[in-house]
Write an enzyme that holds these catalytic residues in place. Structure first.
Site, short mmCIF file in Angstrom:
data_model
loop_
_atom_site.label_atom_id
_atom_site.label_comp_id
_atom_site.label_asym_id
_atom_site.label_seq_id
_atom_site.Cartn_x
_atom_site.Cartn_y
_atom_site.Cartn_z
N GLU A 106 1.91 3.84 3.03
CA GLU A 106 2.35 3.27 4.27
C GLU A 106 3.71 3.56 4.44
O GLU A 106 4.47 2.59 4.05
CB GLU A 106 1.64 1.83 4.36
CG GLU A 106 0.04 1.89 4.35
CD GLU A 106 -0.45 0.26 4.45
OE1 GLU A 106 0.38 -0.58 4.65
OE2 GLU A 106 -1.62 0.42 4.39
N HIS A 115 0.87 -1.27 -0.01
CA HIS A 115 0.15 -0.07 -0.10
C HIS A 115 0.99 1.07 -0.14
O HIS A 115 1.60 1.41 0.98
CB HIS A 115 -0.87 -0.04 1.26
CG HIS A 115 -1.82 -1.39 1.21
ND1 HIS A 115 -2.19 -2.00 2.27
CD2 HIS A 115 -2.64 -1.68 0.29
CE1 HIS A 115 -3.01 -2.87 1.99
NE2 HIS A 115 -3.40 -2.97 0.66
N GLU A 137 1.81 -4.73 11.18
CA GLU A 137 1.28 -3.42 11.19
C GLU A 137 1.83 -2.69 12.25
O GLU A 137 2.05 -3.08 13.35
CB GLU A 137 -0.17 -3.37 11.55
CG GLU A 137 -1.19 -4.23 10.68
CD GLU A 137 -1.29 -3.53 9.33
OE1 GLU A 137 -1.19 -2.33 9.01
OE2 GLU A 137 -1.92 -4.22 8.58
N HIS A 169 3.59 -2.99 7.21
CA HIS A 169 2.28 -2.24 6.75
C HIS A 169 2.09 -1.08 7.82
O HIS A 169 2.85 -1.40 8.86
CB HIS A 169 0.94 -2.90 6.64
CG HIS A 169 0.92 -3.68 5.28
ND1 HIS A 169 -0.03 -3.45 4.31
CD2 HIS A 169 1.54 -4.92 4.91
CE1 HIS A 169 0.19 -4.47 3.52
NE2 HIS A 169 0.87 -5.25 3.59
O1 LIG Z 1 -5.86 -0.03 8.40
C1 LIG Z 1 -6.51 -0.75 7.57
O2 LIG Z 1 -7.67 -0.75 7.39
C2 LIG Z 1 -5.62 -1.56 6.63
C3 LIG Z 1 -4.10 -1.90 6.96
C4 LIG Z 1 -3.64 -2.90 5.96
O3 LIG Z 1 -3.28 -2.73 4.79
N1 LIG Z 1 -3.99 -4.11 6.21
C5 LIG Z 1 -3.80 -5.28 5.59
C6 LIG Z 1 -3.65 -6.51 6.35
C7 LIG Z 1 -3.62 -7.88 5.65
C8 LIG Z 1 -3.99 -9.08 6.25
O4 LIG Z 1 -5.19 -9.23 6.56
O5 LIG Z 1 -2.98 -9.97 6.44
C9 LIG Z 1 -4.70 -5.19 4.61
O6 LIG Z 1 -5.83 -4.83 4.73
O7 LIG Z 1 -4.19 -5.64 3.24
ZN LIG Z 2 -1.46 -1.85 4.15
#
Ligand SMILES: O=C(O)CCC(=O)N[C@@H](CCC(=O)O)C(=O)O
Ligand SMILES: [Zn+2]
Length: 350
Positions: free
Chosen positions: A71, A68, A229, A165
Protein backbone atom coordinates in the site's frame (compact mmCIF):
# COMPACT_ATOMS: atom_id res chain seq x y z
CA UNK A 1 32.89 4.40 12.93
CA UNK A 2 30.14 2.21 14.40
CA UNK A 3 27.31 1.01 12.16
CA UNK A 4 24.90 3.22 14.13
CA UNK A 5 26.94 6.43 13.70
CA UNK A 6 27.31 5.57 10.03
CA UNK A 7 23.58 5.29 9.39
CA UNK A 8 22.87 8.37 11.54
CA UNK A 9 25.32 10.44 9.47
CA UNK A 10 23.66 9.26 6.28
CA UNK A 11 20.17 9.93 7.66
CA UNK A 12 21.13 13.47 8.68
CA UNK A 13 22.23 14.10 5.11
CA UNK A 14 19.47 12.51 3.05
CA UNK A 15 16.55 12.08 5.48
CA UNK A 16 15.87 8.78 3.74
CA UNK A 17 14.50 6.76 6.63
CA UNK A 18 12.39 4.68 4.24
CA UNK A 19 15.42 3.31 2.36
CA UNK A 20 17.27 2.79 5.64
CA UNK A 21 14.30 0.78 6.92
CA UNK A 22 13.98 -1.21 3.70
CA UNK A 23 17.69 -2.08 3.99
CA UNK A 24 17.10 -3.45 7.52
CA UNK A 25 13.97 -5.48 7.11
CA UNK A 26 13.35 -6.59 10.71
CA UNK A 27 15.84 -4.80 12.96
CA UNK A 28 17.91 -1.64 13.21
CA UNK A 29 19.89 -0.62 16.31
CA UNK A 30 18.48 2.47 18.01
CA UNK A 31 20.17 5.84 17.46
CA UNK A 32 19.61 9.53 18.20
CA UNK A 33 20.54 12.93 16.89
CA UNK A 34 19.37 16.54 17.10
CA UNK A 35 18.35 18.74 14.20
CA UNK A 36 19.59 22.33 13.84
CA UNK A 37 16.18 23.52 15.07
CA UNK A 38 16.74 21.42 18.22
CA UNK A 39 14.17 18.76 17.34
CA UNK A 40 15.28 15.50 18.92
CA UNK A 41 15.24 12.56 16.46
CA UNK A 42 15.15 9.03 17.85
CA UNK A 43 15.33 5.95 15.67
CA UNK A 44 13.81 3.22 17.83
CA UNK A 45 14.08 0.41 15.29
CA UNK A 46 13.71 -0.19 11.59
CA UNK A 47 10.66 1.73 10.40
CA UNK A 48 10.15 3.47 13.73
CA UNK A 49 11.30 7.08 14.12
CA UNK A 50 10.25 9.67 16.67
CA UNK A 51 10.53 13.46 16.48
CA UNK A 52 10.30 15.67 19.54
CA UNK A 53 10.48 19.43 18.97
CA UNK A 54 12.12 21.70 21.50
CA UNK A 55 8.91 23.47 22.56
CA UNK A 56 5.87 22.80 24.71
CA UNK A 57 3.72 20.36 22.78
CA UNK A 58 0.05 19.47 23.25
CA UNK A 59 -0.34 16.55 20.83
CA UNK A 60 1.25 13.13 20.49
CA UNK A 61 0.69 11.97 16.93
CA UNK A 62 1.33 8.47 15.55
CA UNK A 63 1.37 8.15 11.75
CA UNK A 64 1.71 4.59 10.52
CA UNK A 65 1.94 3.20 7.01
CA UNK A 66 3.16 -0.05 5.42
CA UNK A 67 1.26 -2.17 7.89
CA UNK A 68 0.54 -3.71 4.48
CA UNK A 69 3.69 -3.44 2.36
CA UNK A 70 2.08 -3.04 -1.06
CA UNK A 71 0.00 0.00 0.00
CA UNK A 72 2.49 2.50 -1.32
CA UNK A 73 0.74 5.90 -1.38
CA UNK A 74 0.72 6.25 2.43
CA UNK A 75 4.37 5.18 2.49
CA UNK A 76 5.22 7.94 -0.01
CA UNK A 77 3.32 10.52 2.05
CA UNK A 78 5.14 9.61 5.26
CA UNK A 79 8.50 9.34 3.49
CA UNK A 80 8.09 12.92 2.25
CA UNK A 81 7.03 14.25 5.66
CA UNK A 82 10.03 12.58 7.33
CA UNK A 83 12.44 13.98 4.71
CA UNK A 84 11.01 17.48 5.16
CA UNK A 85 11.34 17.25 8.94
CA UNK A 86 14.94 16.03 8.81
CA UNK A 87 15.95 18.66 6.24
CA UNK A 88 14.42 21.36 8.44
CA UNK A 89 11.90 22.38 5.76
CA UNK A 90 9.05 21.32 8.05
CA UNK A 91 9.34 22.52 11.63
CA UNK A 92 7.30 20.59 14.20
CA UNK A 93 5.16 21.93 17.00
CA UNK A 94 3.99 18.47 18.13
CA UNK A 95 5.56 15.12 18.99
CA UNK A 96 5.31 12.59 16.16
CA UNK A 97 6.06 8.89 15.85
CA UNK A 98 6.26 7.58 12.28
CA UNK A 99 5.99 3.85 11.69
CA UNK A 100 6.69 1.90 8.49
CA UNK A 101 5.09 -1.30 9.75
CA UNK A 102 6.50 -4.07 7.62
CA UNK A 103 9.67 -3.16 5.65
CA UNK A 104 10.16 -6.66 4.25
CA UNK A 105 6.65 -6.68 2.82
CA UNK A 106 7.44 -3.31 1.14
CA UNK A 107 10.48 -4.94 -0.47
CA UNK A 108 8.53 -7.91 -1.82
CA UNK A 109 5.61 -5.66 -2.85
CA UNK A 110 3.11 -7.80 -0.97
CA UNK A 111 0.43 -7.19 1.65
CA UNK A 112 2.43 -9.29 4.11
CA UNK A 113 5.25 -11.81 4.27
CA UNK A 114 3.82 -14.69 6.29
CA UNK A 115 0.85 -13.30 8.15
CA UNK A 116 -1.32 -10.19 7.96
CA UNK A 117 0.18 -7.78 10.53
CA UNK A 118 -3.15 -6.02 10.96
CA UNK A 119 -4.68 -9.19 12.42
CA UNK A 120 -2.07 -9.45 15.16
CA UNK A 121 -2.53 -6.38 17.36
CA UNK A 122 -4.12 -6.03 20.73
CA UNK A 123 -2.18 -9.02 22.00
CA UNK A 124 -3.13 -11.38 19.16
CA UNK A 125 0.56 -11.68 18.24
CA UNK A 126 1.21 -13.98 21.17
CA UNK A 127 -1.13 -16.94 21.43
CA UNK A 128 -0.49 -20.19 23.28
CA UNK A 129 0.22 -22.99 20.82
CA UNK A 130 0.90 -20.69 17.84
CA UNK A 131 4.55 -20.32 16.83
CA UNK A 132 5.93 -16.77 16.66
CA UNK A 133 7.04 -15.49 13.26
CA UNK A 134 8.60 -12.20 12.11
CA UNK A 135 5.23 -10.45 11.79
CA UNK A 136 4.06 -11.60 15.22
CA UNK A 137 7.30 -10.35 16.77
CA UNK A 138 6.96 -7.06 14.86
CA UNK A 139 3.34 -6.54 16.02
CA UNK A 140 4.44 -7.00 19.65
CA UNK A 141 7.30 -4.52 19.17
CA UNK A 142 5.11 -1.94 17.43
CA UNK A 143 2.65 -2.07 20.32
CA UNK A 144 5.54 -1.45 22.69
CA UNK A 145 6.89 1.51 20.67
CA UNK A 146 3.44 3.11 20.66
CA UNK A 147 3.01 2.46 24.40
CA UNK A 148 6.42 3.96 25.17
CA UNK A 149 5.75 6.99 22.94
CA UNK A 150 2.50 7.76 24.72
CA UNK A 151 4.00 6.97 28.14
CA UNK A 152 6.68 9.63 27.55
CA UNK A 153 4.05 12.27 26.70
CA UNK A 154 3.28 15.16 29.05
CA UNK A 155 0.36 14.52 31.35
CA UNK A 156 -3.07 15.34 29.87
CA UNK A 157 -1.76 15.90 26.37
CA UNK A 158 -3.73 14.68 23.39
CA UNK A 159 -3.15 11.33 21.62
CA UNK A 160 -4.03 10.37 18.09
CA UNK A 161 -3.05 7.66 15.62
CA UNK A 162 -3.81 7.58 11.90
CA UNK A 163 -2.99 4.22 10.35
CA UNK A 164 -2.77 4.95 6.64
CA UNK A 165 -3.74 2.30 4.07
CA UNK A 166 -5.00 1.89 0.52
CA UNK A 167 -7.68 -0.63 -0.43
CA UNK A 168 -7.25 -3.64 -2.72
CA UNK A 169 -10.38 -2.81 -4.72
CA UNK A 170 -11.66 0.41 -6.15
CA UNK A 171 -14.27 2.13 -3.98
CA UNK A 172 -17.39 4.11 -4.84
CA UNK A 173 -16.25 6.42 -2.04
CA UNK A 174 -12.56 6.69 -2.87
CA UNK A 175 -11.35 7.68 0.59
CA UNK A 176 -12.86 6.32 3.77
CA UNK A 177 -11.93 5.71 7.39
CA UNK A 178 -12.70 2.94 9.83
CA UNK A 179 -13.61 4.27 13.30
CA UNK A 180 -12.67 1.47 15.73
CA UNK A 181 -15.25 0.24 18.25
CA UNK A 182 -15.38 2.74 21.13
CA UNK A 183 -17.23 0.54 23.62
CA UNK A 184 -20.13 2.98 23.88
CA UNK A 185 -18.09 6.20 24.04
CA UNK A 186 -19.36 8.91 21.67
CA UNK A 187 -17.90 9.31 18.20
CA UNK A 188 -16.18 12.68 17.85
CA UNK A 189 -17.42 15.24 15.35
CA UNK A 190 -14.02 16.96 15.66
CA UNK A 191 -12.39 13.81 14.26
CA UNK A 192 -14.82 13.77 11.36
CA UNK A 193 -13.83 17.40 10.69
CA UNK A 194 -10.16 16.40 10.69
CA UNK A 195 -10.87 13.51 8.32
CA UNK A 196 -12.89 15.72 5.99
CA UNK A 197 -9.97 18.12 5.84
CA UNK A 198 -7.85 15.10 4.74
CA UNK A 199 -10.35 14.55 1.90
CA UNK A 200 -12.09 11.67 3.70
CA UNK A 201 -15.85 12.22 3.92
CA UNK A 202 -16.87 8.59 4.49
CA UNK A 203 -16.52 6.87 7.84
CA UNK A 204 -17.49 3.33 8.96
CA UNK A 205 -18.33 2.79 12.61
CA UNK A 206 -17.15 -0.57 13.89
CA UNK A 207 -19.28 -2.26 16.49
CA UNK A 208 -16.90 -4.82 17.97
CA UNK A 209 -13.27 -5.15 19.10
CA UNK A 210 -10.69 -5.92 16.41
CA UNK A 211 -7.11 -7.07 16.02
CA UNK A 212 -6.14 -3.97 14.05
CA UNK A 213 -3.47 -1.38 14.89
CA UNK A 214 -6.05 1.42 15.07
CA UNK A 215 -8.27 -0.51 17.48
CA UNK A 216 -5.22 -1.21 19.66
CA UNK A 217 -4.23 2.45 20.10
CA UNK A 218 -7.85 3.50 20.54
CA UNK A 219 -8.69 0.82 23.10
CA UNK A 220 -5.42 0.56 25.01
CA UNK A 221 -4.23 4.17 24.84
CA UNK A 222 -7.47 6.13 24.45
CA UNK A 223 -6.10 7.71 21.26
CA UNK A 224 -8.33 9.14 18.56
CA UNK A 225 -7.43 6.44 16.14
CA UNK A 226 -8.52 5.42 12.64
CA UNK A 227 -7.63 3.13 9.80
CA UNK A 228 -7.66 5.55 6.87
CA UNK A 229 -8.10 4.18 3.34
CA UNK A 230 -6.73 6.78 0.94
CA UNK A 231 -7.45 5.16 -2.42
CA UNK A 232 -6.62 1.98 -4.29
CA UNK A 233 -3.39 -0.02 -4.00
CA UNK A 234 -0.80 0.87 -6.64
CA UNK A 235 2.92 0.04 -7.03
CA UNK A 236 5.51 2.74 -6.25
CA UNK A 237 5.64 5.35 -8.99
CA UNK A 238 2.06 4.74 -10.12
CA UNK A 239 0.27 6.83 -7.48
CA UNK A 240 -1.25 10.10 -8.62
CA UNK A 241 0.08 12.07 -5.66
CA UNK A 242 -2.24 15.01 -6.45
CA UNK A 243 -5.05 12.84 -5.03
CA UNK A 244 -3.35 12.93 -1.63
CA UNK A 245 -2.64 16.66 -1.47
CA UNK A 246 -5.38 17.40 1.08
CA UNK A 247 -4.25 14.53 3.28
CA UNK A 248 -0.65 15.70 3.18
CA UNK A 249 -1.60 19.31 3.92
CA UNK A 250 -3.82 18.31 6.83
CA UNK A 251 -1.22 15.99 8.37
CA UNK A 252 1.42 18.69 7.91
CA UNK A 253 -0.78 21.23 9.70
CA UNK A 254 -1.54 18.75 12.50
CA UNK A 255 2.14 18.29 13.38
CA UNK A 256 3.51 21.74 12.52
CA UNK A 257 0.89 24.00 14.10
CA UNK A 258 0.03 24.63 17.75
CA UNK A 259 -3.69 24.54 16.92
CA UNK A 260 -5.58 23.80 13.72
CA UNK A 261 -9.00 25.26 12.89
CA UNK A 262 -11.26 23.08 10.74
CA UNK A 263 -14.39 24.30 8.94
CA UNK A 264 -17.57 24.19 11.04
CA UNK A 265 -19.14 20.73 11.43
CA UNK A 266 -21.90 20.08 8.95
CA UNK A 267 -23.51 16.61 9.03
CA UNK A 268 -24.43 16.78 5.35
CA UNK A 269 -20.71 16.85 4.42
CA UNK A 270 -20.37 13.19 5.47
CA UNK A 271 -21.46 9.74 4.41
CA UNK A 272 -21.51 7.59 7.51
CA UNK A 273 -22.04 3.85 7.71
CA UNK A 274 -22.41 1.46 10.55
CA UNK A 275 -20.94 -1.99 10.19
CA UNK A 276 -23.83 -4.41 9.75
CA UNK A 277 -21.84 -7.64 10.02
CA UNK A 278 -18.51 -9.32 9.51
CA UNK A 279 -18.38 -12.43 7.37
CA UNK A 280 -15.45 -14.71 8.10
CA UNK A 281 -14.09 -17.36 5.79
CA UNK A 282 -14.55 -20.62 7.67
CA UNK A 283 -14.14 -23.10 4.79
CA UNK A 284 -11.50 -23.79 2.16
CA UNK A 285 -14.19 -23.42 -0.46
CA UNK A 286 -15.16 -19.74 -0.13
CA UNK A 287 -16.30 -17.50 -2.99
CA UNK A 288 -18.11 -14.33 -3.93
CA UNK A 289 -20.72 -14.14 -6.68
CA UNK A 290 -19.37 -10.77 -7.84
CA UNK A 291 -16.23 -10.02 -9.87
CA UNK A 292 -12.90 -8.66 -8.67
CA UNK A 293 -13.98 -5.34 -10.19
CA UNK A 294 -16.94 -4.95 -7.80
CA UNK A 295 -16.16 -1.84 -5.79
CA UNK A 296 -16.30 -1.27 -2.06
CA UNK A 297 -19.68 0.28 -1.09
CA UNK A 298 -21.58 -1.62 -3.81
CA UNK A 299 -25.06 -2.20 -2.36
CA UNK A 300 -27.02 -5.44 -2.62
CA UNK A 301 -30.78 -5.98 -2.63
CA UNK A 302 -32.23 -7.90 0.31
CA UNK A 303 -32.06 -11.60 -0.58
CA UNK A 304 -29.17 -11.29 -3.06
CA UNK A 305 -26.25 -13.69 -2.61
CA UNK A 306 -23.23 -12.05 -0.90
CA UNK A 307 -20.89 -15.01 -0.41
CA UNK A 308 -20.68 -18.79 -0.29
CA UNK A 309 -18.70 -20.32 2.56
CA UNK A 310 -18.55 -24.10 2.03
CA UNK A 311 -22.18 -25.18 1.90
CA UNK A 312 -23.41 -21.98 3.51
CA UNK A 313 -24.91 -19.42 1.13
CA UNK A 314 -24.96 -15.97 2.73
CA UNK A 315 -27.59 -13.51 1.49
CA UNK A 316 -28.04 -9.78 2.04
CA UNK A 317 -30.46 -9.51 4.94
CA UNK A 318 -31.23 -5.79 4.64
CA UNK A 319 -31.94 -3.70 1.57
CA UNK A 320 -28.80 -1.92 0.34
CA UNK A 321 -26.35 -3.98 2.45
CA UNK A 322 -23.02 -2.78 1.01
CA UNK A 323 -19.73 -4.67 0.71
CA UNK A 324 -16.40 -3.50 2.13
CA UNK A 325 -13.00 -5.24 1.78
CA UNK A 326 -14.24 -8.43 0.09
CA UNK A 327 -11.30 -10.81 -0.06
CA UNK A 328 -11.87 -14.52 -0.67
CA UNK A 329 -8.13 -15.27 -0.28
CA UNK A 330 -7.88 -14.50 3.45
CA UNK A 331 -6.69 -17.25 5.79
CA UNK A 332 -9.43 -19.53 7.09
CA UNK A 333 -10.95 -17.99 10.23
CA UNK A 334 -10.28 -14.41 9.10
CA UNK A 335 -12.58 -11.64 7.93
CA UNK A 336 -13.46 -12.05 4.25
CA UNK A 337 -16.03 -9.27 4.07
CA UNK A 338 -17.56 -6.43 6.07
CA UNK A 339 -21.00 -5.19 5.24
CA UNK A 340 -22.30 -1.74 6.10
CA UNK A 341 -25.55 0.20 6.13
CA UNK A 342 -25.95 4.00 6.09
CA UNK A 343 -26.33 5.87 9.36
CA UNK A 344 -26.94 9.49 10.37
CA UNK A 345 -25.26 11.81 12.85
CA UNK A 346 -27.30 11.60 16.06
CA UNK A 347 -26.95 11.93 19.84
CA UNK A 348 -24.22 9.27 19.88
CA UNK A 349 -21.84 11.89 18.42
CA UNK A 350 -20.28 14.53 20.63
O1 LIG B 1 -8.99 -3.58 0.59
C1 LIG B 1 -8.90 -4.47 1.42
O2 LIG B 1 -9.46 -5.57 1.28
C2 LIG B 1 -8.11 -4.25 2.70
C3 LIG B 1 -7.58 -2.86 2.92
C4 LIG B 1 -7.04 -2.84 4.34
O3 LIG B 1 -5.91 -3.19 4.55
N1 LIG B 1 -7.91 -2.56 5.29
C5 LIG B 1 -7.63 -2.73 6.68
C6 LIG B 1 -8.82 -2.27 7.49
C7 LIG B 1 -8.54 -2.35 8.97
C8 LIG B 1 -9.76 -2.02 9.85
O4 LIG B 1 -10.76 -2.73 9.74
O5 LIG B 1 -9.66 -1.06 10.63
C9 LIG B 1 -7.37 -4.21 6.95
O6 LIG B 1 -8.04 -5.05 6.33
O7 LIG B 1 -6.51 -4.50 7.77
ZN1 LIG C 1 -4.08 -2.13 4.37
Amino acid sequence: MSATSEYINQLKQDGDFLTLSRNHEWHLDAGQFTLNNNTQVTVHDTGVIEFEPDCITSKNVVLSSAIHGNETAPIEICDELIKHIISGKLELQQRVLFIFGNPQSINIGKRFVEENLNRLFNGHHTVDGIAMNDERIRAAKLEQYVSDFYARSEQDTYRCHYDLHTAIRGSKNEKFAVYPFLHGKPWKKSQLQFLLSCGVNTVLMMKSPATTFSYYSSFVHGADSFTVELGQVKPFGENDMSRFAKTKQTLTALISQKEVEYPKFNASDFELFSVHRTINRTEQNFSFPFSDDAENFTGFAKGELLATDGDNAIYADVEGEAIIFPNAQVAIGQRALLTVVPMQVDSRFS
